[in-house]
Design a protein around this motif. Structure first.
Motif, mmCIF file in Angstrom:
data_model
loop_
_atom_site.group_PDB
_atom_site.id
_atom_site.type_symbol
_atom_site.label_atom_id
_atom_site.label_comp_id
_atom_site.label_asym_id
_atom_site.label_seq_id
_atom_site.Cartn_x
_atom_site.Cartn_y
_atom_site.Cartn_z
ATOM 1 N N ALA A 170 0.807 -1.192 -0.019
ATOM 2 C CA ALA A 170 -0.050 0.078 0.140
ATOM 3 C C ALA A 170 1.030 1.360 0.078
ATOM 4 O O ALA A 170 0.544 2.261 -0.598
ATOM 5 N N GLY A 171 1.848 0.989 0.720
ATOM 6 C CA GLY A 171 2.764 2.393 0.963
ATOM 7 C C GLY A 171 2.353 3.456 1.524
ATOM 8 O O GLY A 171 2.895 4.522 1.465
ATOM 9 N N ARG A 172 1.206 3.479 2.089
ATOM 10 C CA ARG A 172 0.517 4.538 2.928
ATOM 11 C C ARG A 172 -0.253 3.811 3.809
ATOM 12 O O ARG A 172 -0.687 2.832 3.929
ATOM 13 N N PRO A 173 -0.616 4.596 4.984
ATOM 14 C CA PRO A 173 -1.624 4.041 5.910
ATOM 15 C C PRO A 173 -2.972 3.672 5.430
ATOM 16 O O PRO A 173 -3.470 4.441 4.826
ATOM 17 N N VAL A 174 -3.380 2.415 5.665
ATOM 18 C CA VAL A 174 -4.443 1.956 5.338
ATOM 19 C C VAL A 174 -5.267 1.543 6.329
ATOM 20 O O VAL A 174 -4.916 1.129 7.289
ATOM 21 N N SER A 175 -6.728 1.445 6.179
ATOM 22 C CA SER A 175 -7.768 1.021 7.004
ATOM 23 C C SER A 175 -7.950 -0.376 7.154
ATOM 24 O O SER A 175 -7.502 -1.030 6.107
ATOM 25 N N LEU A 176 -8.568 -0.966 8.090
ATOM 26 C CA LEU A 176 -9.067 -2.481 8.205
ATOM 27 C C LEU A 176 -9.772 -2.637 6.871
ATOM 28 O O LEU A 176 -9.647 -3.825 6.085
ATOM 29 N N LEU A 177 -10.773 -1.863 6.630
ATOM 30 C CA LEU A 177 -11.701 -1.912 5.548
ATOM 31 C C LEU A 177 -10.729 -2.076 4.087
ATOM 32 O O LEU A 177 -11.206 -3.135 3.263
ATOM 33 N N GLU A 178 -9.810 -1.423 3.832
ATOM 34 C CA GLU A 178 -9.072 -1.373 2.668
ATOM 35 C C GLU A 178 -8.309 -2.708 2.627
ATOM 36 O O GLU A 178 -8.199 -3.405 1.578
ATOM 37 N N LEU A 179 -7.925 -3.191 3.973
ATOM 38 C CA LEU A 179 -7.082 -4.404 3.973
ATOM 39 C C LEU A 179 -8.016 -5.512 3.696
ATOM 40 O O LEU A 179 -7.867 -6.551 2.693
ATOM 41 N N GLU A 180 -9.242 -5.417 4.092
ATOM 42 C CA GLU A 180 -10.385 -6.682 3.642
ATOM 43 C C GLU A 180 -10.504 -6.688 2.257
ATOM 44 O O GLU A 180 -10.543 -7.636 1.836
ATOM 45 N N ASP A 181 -10.653 -5.289 1.632
ATOM 46 C CA ASP A 181 -10.625 -5.485 0.105
ATOM 47 C C ASP A 181 -9.517 -6.066 -0.606
ATOM 48 O O ASP A 181 -9.627 -6.647 -1.655
ATOM 49 N N ALA A 182 -8.298 -5.646 -0.054
ATOM 50 C CA ALA A 182 -6.966 -6.324 -0.562
ATOM 51 C C ALA A 182 -7.007 -7.954 -0.343
ATOM 52 O O ALA A 182 -6.225 -8.324 -0.927
ATOM 53 N N LEU A 183 -7.308 -8.437 0.695
ATOM 54 C CA LEU A 183 -7.150 -9.713 1.240
ATOM 55 C C LEU A 183 -8.653 -10.511 1.264
ATOM 56 O O LEU A 183 -8.958 -10.543 2.457
ATOM 57 N N LEU A 184 -8.904 -10.799 0.091
ATOM 58 C CA LEU A 184 -10.564 -11.420 0.097
ATOM 59 C C LEU A 184 -10.458 -12.811 0.868
ATOM 60 O O LEU A 184 -11.542 -13.044 1.009
ATOM 61 N N THR A 185 -9.264 -13.249 1.032
ATOM 62 C CA THR A 185 -9.175 -14.796 1.685
ATOM 63 C C THR A 185 -9.448 -14.582 3.052
ATOM 64 O O THR A 185 -9.642 -15.719 3.591
ATOM 65 N N MET A 186 -9.071 -13.499 3.641
ATOM 66 C CA MET A 186 -9.205 -13.352 4.944
ATOM 67 C C MET A 186 -10.191 -12.896 5.771
ATOM 68 O O MET A 186 -10.750 -11.871 5.023
ATOM 69 N N ASP A 187 -10.678 -13.333 6.721
ATOM 70 C CA ASP A 187 -11.848 -12.567 7.545
ATOM 71 C C ASP A 187 -11.291 -11.487 8.011
ATOM 72 O O ASP A 187 -10.078 -11.149 8.538
ATOM 73 N N LYS A 188 -12.357 -10.585 8.323
ATOM 74 C CA LYS A 188 -11.969 -9.233 8.983
ATOM 75 C C LYS A 188 -11.321 -9.326 10.359
ATOM 76 O O LYS A 188 -10.601 -8.688 10.636
ATOM 77 N N SER A 189 -12.135 -10.286 10.985
ATOM 78 C CA SER A 189 -11.448 -10.475 12.530
ATOM 79 C C SER A 189 -10.001 -11.080 12.399
ATOM 80 O O SER A 189 -9.329 -10.657 13.162
#
Lengths: 142, 142
Positions: B33-52
């Motif tokens: 990402a190269g910049r600070p990202v939110s949990l939501l952004e990570l969720e979108d980037a990591l579809l295989t992983m659960d939010k929790s």
DNA sequence: CAAACTTTTGCAACCAAGTTGCATGAAAAA
DNA sequence: TTTTTCATGCAACTTGGTTGCAAAAGTTTG
């Protein structure tokens, strides 16, 4: 209406906010707190008002630059009365301190935010300088 | 496992974090990402992983000082990989910039946070300097 | 003053971000 | 391998805050 109320009434008027009874209560509570407070803290202080009404007051106040909001890392936004007479966002730029022990946020009114140079074409609209740590009271208490 | 993965594996190891597959994915996503990202952004980037699971990774990373978190006024906390080699919180103290148009947060790596003097007995543990406004891209776009 | 209209409020329902309990699955230790 | 610890996904929950709506309060107009 006592003289205190009248003071807040004028304050609201001055910012183009119609001074209802509730709004005066919120302004008074914010002022009395003397530090940035959260919606929850206001709820506790204003038992007669509904959370949503307080919230709507705060939004209105913010639109009219009577309060400004800040995030301190607790999971609630805090609101602080603007003390400057002018109606610009860029006033009241002092450093804030969040105590990780007692979870209170303090204004360091005597500590102005040192300014920084931004890269070209970046436009600053507001600045937030937040120090987190242990406040004097908590440090000396234990 | 490719060399990229190995790189993150070592990074996690280095911070005393057991390198599971998921944790490597999160570290990689944060870095990319190269910049600070939110949990939501990570969720979108990591579809295989659960939010929790992502959330638990981030908490763990923070405890081990592999990431630090910052509030930018959007209603989500953002996480950023610590780039310093040392494991102290007080590194990576550069200014951040939040764009009110595109809602992205930038690291101004070349702009260190100017320090301030605190009142007696206040102990600083971390500092956050956030500028809000319009970023260069948004300013020039319209 | 009353009637018509606008604004504010309280309540309940809702929403979004994030966390937690728990059962299952994977990894490490014995 | 067996035992034990750790990590994960899912669903349910918590928290902070907002919104829809009807009733109450306040303003304006005749």
């Amino acid at each position: 209406m006592n003289s205190h109320k009248k003071e807040y009434l004028l304050l609201l008027d001055d910012h183009g906010i119609r001074p209802t009874a509730n709004r005066i209560l919120v302004a008074e509570a914010l002022d009395r707190a003397g530090r940035p407070v959260s919606l929850l803290e206001l709820e506790d202080a204003l038992l007669t008002m509904d959370k949503s009404s307080i919230s709507r007051c705060l939004s209105l106040f913010r639109e009219h630059h009577l309060v400004h909001s800040l995030e301190d890392g607790s999971d609630a936004v805090r609101y602080e009365l603007c003390h400057s007479r002018s109606h610009h966002e860029n006033d009241d730029q002092h450093v804030h301190f969040y105590c990780e022990k007692c979870h209170r946020t303090f204004c360091l009114h005597d500590t102005p935010i040192p300014s920084v140079e931004l890269p070209d074409d970046y436009v600053a609209l507001s600045v937030n300088y937040m120090v987190k740590g242990i406040c004097a009271a908590c440090k000396n208490k234990k």
